[in-house]
Design a protein around this motif. Structure first.
Motif, PDB file in Angstrom:
ATOM      1  N   ARG A   1      60.180  29.984-111.977  1.00  7.52           N
ATOM      2  CA  ARG A   1      60.134  29.509-110.595  1.00  7.52           C
ATOM      3  C   ARG A   1      59.865  28.002-110.550  1.00  7.52           C
ATOM      4  NH1 ARG A   1      59.639  33.579-106.786  1.00  7.52           N
ATOM      5  NH2 ARG A   1      59.178  35.623-107.698  1.00  7.52           N
TER       6      ARG A   1
ATOM      7  N   ASN B   1      67.772  33.266-111.216  1.00 12.66           N
ATOM      8  CA  ASN B   1      68.909  33.766-110.432  1.00 12.66           C
ATOM      9  C   ASN B   1      68.645  35.049-109.643  1.00 12.66           C
ATOM     10  OD1 ASN B   1      69.280  35.950-112.205  1.00 12.66           O
ATOM     11  ND2 ASN B   1      71.029  35.020-113.250  1.00 12.66           N
ATOM     12  N   GLN B   2      67.447  35.614-109.780  1.00 12.92           N
ATOM     13  CA  GLN B   2      67.017  36.728-108.930  1.00 12.92           C
ATOM     14  C   GLN B   2      67.948  37.939-108.989  1.00 12.92           C
ATOM     15  OE1 GLN B   2      64.195  36.983-107.429  1.00 12.92           O
ATOM     16  NE2 GLN B   2      63.557  35.134-106.345  1.00 12.92           N
ATOM     17  N   GLN B   3      68.599  38.147-110.142  1.00 17.51           N
ATOM     18  CA  GLN B   3      69.567  39.243-110.218  1.00 17.51           C
ATOM     19  C   GLN B   3      68.957  40.599-109.867  1.00 17.51           C
ATOM     20  OE1 GLN B   3      73.142  38.933-111.101  1.00 17.51           O
ATOM     21  NE2 GLN B   3      72.821  40.780-109.881  1.00 17.51           N
TER      22      GLN B   3
ATOM     23  N   GLU C   1      63.331  31.778-103.417  1.00 11.50           N
ATOM     24  CA  GLU C   1      63.837  30.792-104.358  1.00 11.50           C
ATOM     25  C   GLU C   1      64.912  31.446-105.222  1.00 11.50           C
ATOM     26  OE1 GLU C   1      62.434  28.102-108.206  1.00 11.50           O
ATOM     27  OE2 GLU C   1      60.902  28.847-106.798  1.00 11.50           O
ATOM     28  N   CYS C   2      66.051  30.768-105.359  1.00  9.95           N
ATOM     29  CA  CYS C   2      67.148  31.327-106.156  1.00  9.95           C
ATOM     30  C   CYS C   2      68.079  30.202-106.580  1.00  9.95           C
ATOM     31  CB  CYS C   2      67.905  32.385-105.350  1.00  9.95           C
ATOM     32  SG  CYS C   2      69.240  33.193-106.257  1.00  9.95           S
ATOM     33  N   HIS C   3      68.322  30.122-107.881  1.00  7.30           N
ATOM     34  CA  HIS C   3      69.218  29.122-108.468  1.00  7.30           C
ATOM     35  C   HIS C   3      69.582  29.611-109.866  1.00  7.30           C
ATOM     36  CE1 HIS C   3      65.530  27.891-110.519  1.00  7.30           C
ATOM     37  NE2 HIS C   3      64.955  27.758-109.326  1.00  7.30           N
TER      38      HIS C   3
ATOM     39  N   ALA D   1      69.069  31.864-100.369  1.00  9.61           N
ATOM     40  CA  ALA D   1      68.544  31.095-101.498  1.00  9.61           C
ATOM     41  C   ALA D   1      67.994  29.750-101.054  1.00  9.61           C
ATOM     42  CB  ALA D   1      69.639  30.892-102.537  1.00  9.61           C
TER      43      ALA D   1
ATOM     44  N   ASN E   1      69.693  31.413-116.733  1.00  7.95           N
ATOM     45  CA  ASN E   1      68.530  32.073-116.132  1.00  7.95           C
ATOM     46  C   ASN E   1      67.345  32.115-117.094  1.00  7.95           C
ATOM     47  OD1 ASN E   1      67.036  33.548-114.217  1.00  7.95           O
ATOM     48  ND2 ASN E   1      67.642  35.480-115.148  1.00  7.95           N
TER      49      ASN E   1
ATOM     50  N   LEU F   1      76.258  30.344-106.634  1.00  6.89           N
ATOM     51  CA  LEU F   1      75.318  31.130-105.832  1.00  6.89           C
ATOM     52  C   LEU F   1      76.041  31.954-104.767  1.00  6.89           C
ATOM     53  CD1 LEU F   1      72.437  28.530-105.464  1.00  6.89           C
ATOM     54  CD2 LEU F   1      72.369  30.665-106.772  1.00  6.89           C
TER      55      LEU F   1
ATOM     56  N   VAL G   1      74.546  35.414-102.767  1.00  3.55           N
ATOM     57  CA  VAL G   1      73.449  34.915-101.948  1.00  3.55           C
ATOM     58  C   VAL G   1      73.942  33.798-101.028  1.00  3.55           C
ATOM     59  CG1 VAL G   1      71.810  35.499-103.774  1.00  3.55           C
ATOM     60  CG2 VAL G   1      72.655  33.154-103.602  1.00  3.55           C
TER      61      VAL G   1
END
Length: 297
Positions: free
Chosen positions: A278, A176-178, A170-172, A193, A274, A234, A239
């Motif tokens: 989740r 943002n999963q930096q 999951e990434c948005h 993502a 961010n 993104l 990603v």
């Protein structure tokens, strides 16, 4: 006029993956077939499905239809599917992959992922070693992981023969999963993502980043929609987003993100959303062995 296609990113095994794809989670039966046909017509060449989505057959029908129509050749497409958690037994992995190929009616997929590190009582590392055997068999060109945390990823990398090419998570902008992106870059692993728009609920103006006036201002400046700004963010964030839609207009709109670029200030605005929250926490699995989300990233 030639159809515009997405640029590609080179994977650590030398294969290439388009930087934007179509997600098909919760695209059922006719919706899945319709959306994949529509996407291919729009220029998508990266299609993502999974055994547990229960739509591999419909995705496969759409792919074959477009090949038969001469719209694409098989080698033009990047097809992804995933090993279900109840198939983690190393003795079952090849059979499971072949079942997915049968559903898709394809000779091979371009990328096969372990869908989740939690898998009955089996160690995902043993499952990975069985995944590696699929490549020389020609059943998949590349292999990867999904929903793995940094420690689990590192454990695979340190004990593998074939390195994962991607980790689909999951990434948005809201998540943002930096840190995971930075970590994965060290191992030349691309982040894909899923849920890139955080499952919009327009009636509730959620997620907030999609309806924020700052996002709207950036969209207005570029003559784009807020959704297109998020997907462009993104891609520039490093990603590969795979937005899901069954609406032809939105499928086309989601792909129309390659004729503009966000500047550094606009990227910082998107970074500011961010919250590390989740959309899909998989809370029901929190006590399971190998549950990935009990650590920060």
């Amino acid at each position: 006029m030639a159809l515009k296609l997405a640029p590609k990113v080179k994977l650590n095994d030398g294969n290439e993956m388009p930087v934007l794809g179509l997600g098909t989670w919760r695209s059922y039966e006719n919706d899945a077939e319709f959306s994949v046909k529509c996407a291919i017509d729009c220029g998508y060449r990266h299609i993502d499905t999974a055994y547990v989505y229960e739509n591999e057959a419909e995705v496969g029908r759409a792919v074959r239809a477009k090949i038969q129509e001469g719209v694409v050749k098989r080698e033009d497409l990047f097809i992804v599917t995933k090993l279900a958690s109840h198939h983690h037994d190393p003795n079952v992995v090849e059979k499971a992959c072949r079942e997915s190929l049968s559903n898709l009616q394809l000779d091979y997929v371009d990328l096969y992922l372990i869908h989740f590190p939690v898998g009955m009582d089996f160690d995902y590392l043993d499952t990975w070693k069985a995944m590696e055997k699929l490549v020389p068999l020609g059943l998949t060109k590349s292999i990867g992981i999904s929903n793995f945390n940094s420690e689990q990823t590192k454990r695979i990398v340190e004990n593998c023969t074939i390195k994962p090419v991607t980790n689909q998570v999951e990434c948005h902008p809201g998540f943002n999963q930096q840190k995971l992106i930075d970590f994965s870059k060290k191992y030349d692993i691309i982040i894909t993502a899923y849920c890139p728009l955080a499952r919009p609920k327009p009636e509730m103006k959620l997620p907030s980043f999609l309806f924020d006036e700052k996002t709207e201002a950036i969209a207005s400046k570029h003559g784009k929609t807020a959704t297109q700004v998020v997907l462009r963010y993104l891609i520039q964030h490093g990603v590969v987003p795979i937005p899901k839609s069954v609406n032809p207009q939105r499928i086309k709109q989601n792909f129309d993100v390659f004729d503009f670029e966000l500047n550094s200030d606009e990227m910082k605005v998107m970074d500011s959303f961010n919250t590390k929250h989740r959309t899909i926490p998989f809370s029901q699995l929190r006590t399971a062995k190998h549950f990935p989300f009990n650590i920060e990233f």
